[in-house]
Design a protein around this motif. Structure first.
Motif, short mmCIF file in Angstrom:
data_model
loop_
_atom_site.label_atom_id
_atom_site.label_comp_id
_atom_site.label_asym_id
_atom_site.label_seq_id
_atom_site.Cartn_x
_atom_site.Cartn_y
_atom_site.Cartn_z
N PHE A 47 39.36 56.19 -7.10
CA PHE A 47 38.62 57.32 -7.65
C PHE A 47 37.32 56.75 -8.20
CE2 PHE A 47 43.05 58.55 -7.87
CZ PHE A 47 43.02 59.83 -7.32
N GLU A 48 36.21 57.06 -7.54
CA GLU A 48 34.94 56.46 -7.92
C GLU A 48 34.01 57.41 -8.63
OE1 GLU A 48 33.81 55.04 -4.07
OE2 GLU A 48 35.06 53.26 -4.26
N SER A 49 34.33 58.72 -8.63
CA SER A 49 33.47 59.68 -9.30
C SER A 49 34.28 60.84 -9.84
CB SER A 49 32.39 60.21 -8.33
OG SER A 49 33.00 60.94 -7.28
N VAL A 50 33.68 61.55 -10.77
CA VAL A 50 34.26 62.77 -11.32
C VAL A 50 33.21 63.86 -11.16
CG1 VAL A 50 33.55 62.20 -13.69
CG2 VAL A 50 35.37 63.87 -13.31
N THR A 51 33.64 65.02 -10.65
CA THR A 51 32.71 66.12 -10.42
C THR A 51 32.73 67.05 -11.63
OG1 THR A 51 33.11 65.94 -8.06
CG2 THR A 51 32.10 67.97 -8.83
N LEU A 52 31.57 67.22 -12.25
CA LEU A 52 31.44 68.05 -13.45
C LEU A 52 30.21 68.94 -13.35
CD1 LEU A 52 32.04 65.31 -16.19
CD2 LEU A 52 33.70 66.99 -15.37
N TRP A 53 30.26 70.08 -14.03
CA TRP A 53 29.09 70.93 -14.18
C TRP A 53 28.26 70.37 -15.33
CZ3 TRP A 53 27.22 74.47 -11.00
CH2 TRP A 53 28.07 75.07 -10.09
N VAL A 54 27.01 70.10 -15.08
CA VAL A 54 26.08 69.58 -16.09
C VAL A 54 25.14 70.71 -16.50
CG1 VAL A 54 24.25 67.90 -16.55
CG2 VAL A 54 26.21 67.25 -15.13
N GLN A 55 25.00 70.92 -17.80
CA GLN A 55 24.07 71.93 -18.31
C GLN A 55 22.75 71.28 -18.65
OE1 GLN A 55 25.89 73.87 -21.66
NE2 GLN A 55 27.41 74.91 -20.40
N VAL B 133 14.67 72.45 -9.48
CA VAL B 133 14.54 71.48 -10.58
C VAL B 133 15.92 70.99 -11.00
CG1 VAL B 133 13.81 71.19 -12.98
CG2 VAL B 133 12.33 72.41 -11.37
N ALA B 134 16.88 71.91 -11.12
CA ALA B 134 18.24 71.53 -11.49
C ALA B 134 18.81 70.54 -10.48
CB ALA B 134 19.13 72.76 -11.59
N SER B 135 18.56 70.78 -9.19
CA SER B 135 19.04 69.89 -8.15
C SER B 135 18.39 68.51 -8.26
CB SER B 135 18.76 70.49 -6.77
OG SER B 135 19.24 69.67 -5.76
N GLU B 136 17.09 68.46 -8.53
CA GLU B 136 16.39 67.17 -8.69
C GLU B 136 16.94 66.38 -9.87
OE1 GLU B 136 14.15 63.97 -8.01
OE2 GLU B 136 14.33 65.68 -6.65
N ILE B 137 17.18 67.06 -10.97
CA ILE B 137 17.76 66.40 -12.14
C ILE B 137 19.16 65.89 -11.81
CG2 ILE B 137 18.58 66.76 -14.50
CD1 ILE B 137 16.18 68.73 -14.83
N GLY B 138 19.95 66.73 -11.12
CA GLY B 138 21.30 66.33 -10.72
C GLY B 138 21.31 65.10 -9.84
N ARG B 139 20.34 64.99 -8.92
CA ARG B 139 20.26 63.81 -8.05
C ARG B 139 20.04 62.53 -8.84
NH1 ARG B 139 18.16 67.24 -4.24
NH2 ARG B 139 16.00 67.06 -4.85
N LEU C 207 21.45 61.90 -11.60
CA LEU C 207 22.71 61.60 -12.29
C LEU C 207 23.80 61.12 -11.34
CD1 LEU C 207 22.82 64.76 -14.59
CD2 LEU C 207 22.01 62.47 -15.20
N GLY C 208 23.80 61.67 -10.14
CA GLY C 208 24.84 61.36 -9.16
C GLY C 208 24.60 62.16 -7.90
N GLU C 209 25.67 62.48 -7.20
CA GLU C 209 25.57 63.26 -5.95
C GLU C 209 25.72 64.75 -6.28
OE1 GLU C 209 28.15 63.98 -1.91
OE2 GLU C 209 28.32 62.05 -2.91
N ALA D 173 28.74 64.94 -8.77
CA ALA D 173 29.77 63.89 -8.70
C ALA D 173 29.20 62.68 -9.43
CB ALA D 173 30.11 63.57 -7.26
N LEU D 174 29.66 62.47 -10.66
CA LEU D 174 29.16 61.39 -11.50
C LEU D 174 29.98 60.12 -11.27
CD1 LEU D 174 28.92 63.54 -14.75
CD2 LEU D 174 27.00 62.75 -13.37
N PRO D 175 29.32 58.99 -11.08
CA PRO D 175 30.06 57.75 -10.85
C PRO D 175 30.83 57.34 -12.11
CG PRO D 175 27.68 57.33 -10.88
CD PRO D 175 27.88 58.80 -11.03
#
Length: 192
Positions: free
Chosen positions: A121-129, A142-148, A150-152, A174-176
């Motif tokens: 298990f290499e990542s955990v998928t979470l909603w980021v505010q 913009v939200a997508s760019e910020i998300g990139r 942080l992770g996938e 998907a945060l590492p």
């Protein structure tokens, strides 16, 4: 004494017969492959003990699959969730994150050759505010760019309507697990 240890280690070598690979054809394990094909492997991100029966019952209810899922413990804090339909498996996998007793459930799709010792298990998928962005930066792009950063990026919440301003943006990432969670950061446009 050292000589005894060396002799003992020499006796631990595999014999030629033990090194032979025993090949099992897919036909011989077809039933097991079919039984695992609609499976997720899951692990709760915790070191403390928890009530497994309560966790199983809670997940069944949350997923709306009281009778259509089989949960098998396949290792220490490692579970195989066997579904009867691909639709339900996809809905659970994409619908997370899931948790029990404030402990997140890590999930991944089963694949051939997976064992309790080699599943990773290499990542955990979470909603980021994302709070406090300038009005001209409150967009899914913009939200997508910020998300990139942080992770996938897995998903981005769309704005409800152009007339309403959201208080925050949300991006599913998907945060590492190998990196600590970021508590915050700054964003800026080309003009600062």
């Amino acid at each position: 004494m050292v000589e005894d240890v060396i002799n003992g280690l020499e006796n631990m070598r595999l014999m030629t017969e033990e090194e032979e690979v025993i090949t099992i054809l897919d036909e011989g394990r077809k039933e097991e492959i079919e039984g695992c094909a609609l499976s997720l492997i899951g692990k709760f991100l915790t070191c403390k003990p928890f009530n497994k029966r309560a966790a199983h019952n809670t997940l069944r209810r949350a997923w709306g699959l009281e009778k259509d899922i089989q949960i098998v413990e396949v290792g220490s804090n490692l579970f195989q969730f066997k579904f009867s339909r691909e639709f339900d498996l996809d809905r659970v996998l994409r619908g997370g994150p899931w948790s029990f007793d404030n402990q997140v459930l890590l999930l991944r799709r089963w694949h051939k050759g997976m064992t309790a010792t080699n599943v990773k298990f290499e990542s955990v998928t979470l909603w980021v505010q994302i709070w406090g962005a300038p009005f001209d930066m409150s967009s899914p792009k913009v939200a997508s760019e910020i998300g990139r950063r942080l992770g996938e990026v897995v998903d981005v919440e769309k704005r409800r309507s152009l007339e309403s301003q959201n208080l925050f943006m949300r991006v599913k990432v998907a945060l590492p697990l190998s990196k600590p969670l970021r508590r915050g950061g700054f964003i800026g446009g080309s003009d600062g």
